[in-house]
Design an enzyme around this catalytic site. Structure first.
Site, mmCIF file in Angstrom:
data_model
loop_
_atom_site.group_PDB
_atom_site.id
_atom_site.type_symbol
_atom_site.label_atom_id
_atom_site.label_comp_id
_atom_site.label_asym_id
_atom_site.label_seq_id
_atom_site.Cartn_x
_atom_site.Cartn_y
_atom_site.Cartn_z
ATOM 1 C CG ASP A 119 3.142 16.909 -26.585
ATOM 2 O OD1 ASP A 119 4.140 17.483 -26.107
ATOM 3 O OD2 ASP A 119 3.119 16.429 -27.726
ATOM 4 C CD GLU B 155 1.517 16.936 -31.110
ATOM 5 O OE1 GLU B 155 1.582 17.228 -32.300
ATOM 6 O OE2 GLU B 155 2.072 15.945 -30.623
ATOM 7 C CG ASN B 156 -1.054 14.943 -28.712
ATOM 8 O OD1 ASN B 156 0.042 15.250 -28.242
ATOM 9 N ND2 ASN B 156 -1.198 14.382 -29.902
ATOM 10 C CG HIS C 117 -1.143 14.857 -33.575
ATOM 11 N ND1 HIS C 117 -1.810 13.882 -34.282
ATOM 12 C CD2 HIS C 117 -0.194 14.223 -32.854
ATOM 13 C CE1 HIS C 117 -1.284 12.694 -33.991
ATOM 14 N NE2 HIS C 117 -0.300 12.871 -33.127
ATOM 15 C CG HIS D 50 6.550 14.049 -31.311
ATOM 16 N ND1 HIS D 50 5.330 13.959 -31.930
ATOM 17 C CD2 HIS D 50 7.276 12.990 -31.761
ATOM 18 C CE1 HIS D 50 5.335 12.889 -32.739
ATOM 19 N NE2 HIS D 50 6.500 12.288 -32.641
HETATM 20 FE FE LIG Z 1 2.125 14.983 -28.797
HETATM 21 FE FE LIG Z 2 3.635 15.206 -31.890
#
Ligand SMILES: [Fe+2]
Ligand SMILES: [Fe+2]
Length: 275
Positions: free
Chosen positions: A8, A39-40, A68, A178
């Site tokens: 991520d 996702e971030n 996300h 995650h």
């Molecule tokens: Fe994440």
């Molecule tokens: Fe996540």
């Protein structure tokens, strides 16, 4: 073939570190295929189309996501025209975008990338095991594709390990995302699938999961939000996992972690150059 997966990207620090390092890494180490979890990457929450393009331009072939995925509203629209952006496959049917797709690597190999999301301590989605099974049934390794990577976006290591063993021998790599902390359990499972519970985030590790420390600490202490979560902006460590895949079988020959820059101890796969 040689494949690199980065965990991520968190905020500008993590995104910039990955974008800075990727072109040199790909060139110096003849990497055939790069997957990045994004996702971030938009200030910690989701991914914009401009950021997606920036990450693809830096050398990523595919960007996976997770819970996300819809934090940036536009994603619901632009994901339909961006087939290199993958959202979890086990969203309800009718959800925009794709949970799996086939791509061509620089060495000509056909690579299936699947993104699945766990359900333990997370939002309740469709069963990720059934969803992955369906994809693997229709796209078997060694027949329709030469390599298969599953990004298992989940909170619980038990659920990630279960997914690894569930597809062992039928995928090249199962890697967890995650939780934003790299794990030390990278291995080749008995059936030949490379596995690592968490690739680790690309972000500032002087933080709580990539976020400035004060607000998370305050919420643990007082149980009352006193502000927003904002990404930590110190030097990021680029974290991921590198896999050598047998061109004949699609199974893993080696799996090694990669950690570059920032505060964590530096780790390069055997024989790799930093840039
Ligand atoms: Fe994440
Ligand atoms: Fe996540």
């Amino acid at each position: 073939m040689r494949l690199l997966f980065l965990g991520d990207l968190v905020g500008r620090s993590g995104r910039q570190a990955a974008v800075d390092v990727l072109p040199g890494l790909v060139e110096a180490n003849a990497i055939d295929f790069v997957i990045v979890n994004g996702e971030n990457s938009a200030a910690g929450f989701g991914i914009t189309e401009a950021i997606l393009q920036e990450v693809l331009d830096a050398g990523a072939d595919v960007v996976t996501t997770g819970n996300h995925i819809w934090d940036q509203r536009d994603t619901l629209v632009y994901i339909e025209r961006q087939d290199r952006l993958i959202r979890p496959v086990n969203f309800p049917s009718g959800t925009p975008g794709r949970g799996a797709n086939i791509f061509t690597a620089r060495n000509g190999a056909r690579v299936l990338v699947v993104n699945a999301m766990g359900r333990v301590f997370m939002d309740s989605l469709d069963d990720p095991f059934t969803a992955v099974e369906r994809v693997l049934d229709s796209t078997p390794l060694g027949e329709v594709v030469d390599a298969i990577v599953i990004d298992m976006h989940a909170e619980a290591t038990s659920e990630k390990q279960a997914m690894g063993h569930f597809v062992d021998g039928r995928a090249s790599l199962v890697v967890g995302t995650h939780t934003h902390v790299p794990t030390a359990d990278h291995q080749i499972l008995p059936g030949g699938t490379a596995y690592m519970s968490d690739a680790g985030m690309c972000g500032d590790y002087d933080s709580v999961l990539g976020m400035e420390k004060d607000e998370p600490i305050s919420r643990f202490l007082r149980k009352i939000p006193s502000g927003r979560f904002t990404p930590a902006m110190g030097d990021a460590t680029v974290c991921g996992v590198a896999v050598e895949i047998d061109d004949r079988t699609g199974l893993a020959e080696t799996v090694e972690p990669l950690r570059l820059g920032g505060r964590l101890a530096q780790v390069l796969p055997t024989g790799w150059k930093a840039c």
